[in-house]
Design a protein around this motif. Structure first.
Motif: not given
Length: 108
Positions: A81-103
């Motif tokens: 469960s901790e690994t799944a939470d960390a993977a979810g947070r990493a995916g969200a951070a990656l998505g935010e970083g991609a949106e910033n880069a596109v902007g």
């Protein structure tokens, strides 16, 4: 004497005797178990009592193994469960970083 090389006895190649090492190991374990049963039979003055003692040891070991396995399952579930939470947070951070880069790219 076709395979006799004619040299002294101590210099001739030795043949490997016996079967595979696993067979010897199993036979050794069985012999030790038999000796233990005989010793406990003499100590307890009954082979049945000696067998009951061995059964008690096996039961205690089995219960301990089940207890350890249960604890391992709980720890594994927590880690999963901790690994799944960390993977979810990493995916969200990656998505935010991609949106910033596109902007940034579109803003140039």
């Amino acid at each position: 004497m076709a395979d006799d090389d004619g040299g002294p006895v101590w210099s001739r190649s030795k043949r490997q005797r016996g079967g595979p090492p696993v067979v010897g190991f199993i036979i050794t374990l069985l012999a030790l178990f038999g000796a233990l049963t005989a010793v406990l039979g003499i100590k307890e003055r009954s082979v049945a009592e000696g067998g009951a003692t061995i059964d008690g040891w096996i039961t205690a070991g089995w219960e301990k193994a089940k207890e350890i396995t249960g604890q391992a399952d709980e720890v594994t579930d927590e880690a999963l469960s901790e690994t799944a939470d960390a993977a979810g947070r990493a995916g969200a951070a990656l998505g935010e970083g991609a949106e910033n880069a596109v902007g940034e790219i579109q803003g140039e």
